[in-house]
Scaffold this motif. Structure first.
Motif, short mmCIF file in Angstrom:
data_model
loop_
_atom_site.label_atom_id
_atom_site.label_comp_id
_atom_site.label_asym_id
_atom_site.label_seq_id
_atom_site.Cartn_x
_atom_site.Cartn_y
_atom_site.Cartn_z
N LYS A 48 -23.16 71.06 89.54
CA LYS A 48 -23.90 70.72 90.49
C LYS A 48 -23.38 71.44 91.67
N THR A 49 -21.90 72.12 91.51
CA THR A 49 -21.37 72.79 92.72
C THR A 49 -20.30 73.49 92.01
N GLY A 50 -19.92 74.58 92.71
CA GLY A 50 -18.82 75.37 92.13
C GLY A 50 -17.42 75.33 92.91
N THR A 51 -17.56 74.77 94.09
CA THR A 51 -16.56 74.56 95.08
C THR A 51 -16.52 73.41 96.00
N THR A 52 -15.32 72.87 96.18
CA THR A 52 -15.54 71.83 97.13
C THR A 52 -14.34 72.16 98.17
N ALA A 53 -14.37 73.33 98.67
CA ALA A 53 -13.58 73.62 99.70
C ALA A 53 -13.64 72.89 100.94
N PHE A 54 -12.44 72.62 101.68
CA PHE A 54 -12.65 71.75 103.00
C PHE A 54 -13.36 72.78 104.14
N GLU A 55 -14.15 72.22 104.92
CA GLU A 55 -14.78 72.87 105.87
C GLU A 55 -13.56 73.13 107.16
N VAL A 56 -12.61 73.82 106.98
CA VAL A 56 -11.63 74.07 107.91
C VAL A 56 -11.34 75.39 108.26
N ASP A 57 -11.64 75.79 109.48
CA ASP A 57 -11.37 77.26 109.68
C ASP A 57 -9.72 77.55 110.21
N PHE A 58 -8.78 77.83 109.28
CA PHE A 58 -7.70 78.05 109.26
C PHE A 58 -7.24 79.19 110.40
N ASP A 59 -8.03 80.10 110.23
CA ASP A 59 -7.92 81.21 111.50
C ASP A 59 -7.99 80.67 112.95
N ALA A 60 -9.06 79.57 113.24
CA ALA A 60 -9.26 79.41 114.52
C ALA A 60 -8.20 78.09 114.79
#
Length: 402
Positions: A56-68
């Motif tokens: 149902k999904t291929g990723t569960t990456a955190f919504e964190v902008d590490f660059d910012a």
């Protein structure tokens, strides 16, 4: 801490990511390096046994902008050691200096002896694990699940939804033998048959053969694939020889403020145990909520802010066989257990009391019980057993009046 200070966080799961976020939220302006052994961007693990497995999904990456955030993210880097006296960690890319170090390496799944590297034998801990298992479910293979714990039940649920034939083998006499009393596990045993899976207890694996699992009693179970779900241990082997104190369970023995035995080194999440004043015991909590809460304490301690001892009320949840199961607290030292509702039904709860006070609660399909129970456990509230046993009475209304 001055801008020149460098904080290194080893482990890019929930605990590591939230530590980096908490450091910035609490005003740290120096360098933060977040190191992850996997090549994938940091991701959330609970969906692996559900949405990812079922495609149902291929990723569960955190919504964190590490660059910012100004966080240096170094992925695919395996830390091999730490030298506290030198304030350095060792990696294949060379040593890396730190002013403060946070250990957030999580836990590794326990493997079945003799099965490491055997084709068709799987674990379920990482995104790559879930992606390797997805074709097994898509092909509707016969699957044997070794271990009737939380992960075994969740995987079985997904495999049955995908149309696989599933046999679960458990060495103990019941599911969840290491975490729940027999009275609680009994109704849960019936969930497997209800979900179309076969549960075999008192069943020890002797060997895994091509296309089958051989049990110690001679039974041979067809298996196009095998999922091993027999627990996890803190991922701390790399700390051997560092002088950082580890417990008998392999966990980093952090203090009440999540400091380790080495100066300027903290530990958080699945790899760390901590003393609980609330429960009078050292706790090792392998659950998502602990990895979310602990980083705030670590960040405050590193930055020198006033902070209370880390003493949370443990919480976790599991989705299995069409049920939402939630648990809060720690029932090991409880002296009274109270049922709320019929365990043969779709919704019921169990309360554990110690000296009349609520110390833990298991809720199956009763989210209101959990929400109210969590607050009552945190408050150390005493319950009237008769009222608490009535599922029509809100738990908050079962509190004893002083």
């Amino acid at each position: 801490m001055s801008e020149q200070k460098r904080i290194v966080v080893v482990g890019a799961g929930m605990a590591g990511v939230q530590t980096a976020v908490a450091l910035r939220e609490q005003g740290f302006e120096g360098r933060i390096t977040l190191i992850g052994a996997e090549h994938h961007p940091p991701y959330d693990r609970p969906p692996l046994s559900k949405a990812v497995l079922l495609g149902k999904t291929g990723t569960t990456a955190f919504e964190v902008d590490f660059d910012a955030l100004g966080v240096e993210l170094r992925l695919g880097l395996q830390v091999t050691g730490v030298r506290p006296a030198d304030h350095e960690i060792d990696t294949p890319a060379g040593p890396l200096a730190y002013d403060s170090l946070v250990l957030a390496t999580g836990a590794d799944p326990v493997t079945l002896p003799g099965t490491v590297g055997v084709p068709g034998v799987h674990l379920l801990r990482t995104l790559d694990d879930a992606l390797r298992l997805r074709p097994v479910l898509e092909a509707q293979q016969d699957v044997v699940v070794v271990g009737a714990g939380w992960i075994g039940a969740e995987f079985t649920t997904a495999a049955r939804e995908a149309g696989c034939t599933v046999t679960v083998v458990e060495a103990a006499d019941r599911p969840l033998a290491g975490t729940m009393p027999a009275e609680i596990a009994a109704p849960m045993s019936a969930w497997y048959a209800e979900g179309g899976a076969e549960l075999l207890t008192h069943a020890r694996v002797a060997a895994v053969e091509p296309g089958a699992v051989l049990l110690a009693d001679g039974r041979r179970i067809p298996a196009g694939a095998v999922l091993v779900g027999v627990g996890a241990r803190p991922a701390t082997a790399w700390l051997a020889g560092s002088g950082i104190e580890l417990g008998p369970d392999g966990s980093v023995t952090a203090d009440a403020h999540l400091r380790t035995s080495a100066p300027d080194v903290h530990a958080v999440g699945d790899c760390a145990s901590f003393p609980s004043g609330r429960y009078g015991a050292r706790l090792l909590v392998h659950h998502w909520d602990n990895a979310l809460q602990g980083p705030r304490t670590v960040a405050a301690n590193i930055l020198g802010g006033a902070t209370l001892p880390y003493d949370p009320v443990p919480y976790f949840w599991s989705e299995q066989f069409g049920r939402f199961v939630q648990y809060v607290g720690h029932h090991a030292d409880a002296d009274e257990m109270i049922w709320r509702g019929d365990p043969g039904g779709l919704s019921w709860s169990v309360c554990w009391l110690r000296g009349g006070a609520l110390v833990a609660l298991l809720a199956v399909g009763r989210p209101r019980d959990l929400a109210q129970g969590r607050k009552l456990v945190e408050a150390g509230a005493a319950l009237d057993p008769e009222l608490a046993a009535d599922p029509s009475v809100p738990l908050k209304s079962a509190v004893r009046k002083l």
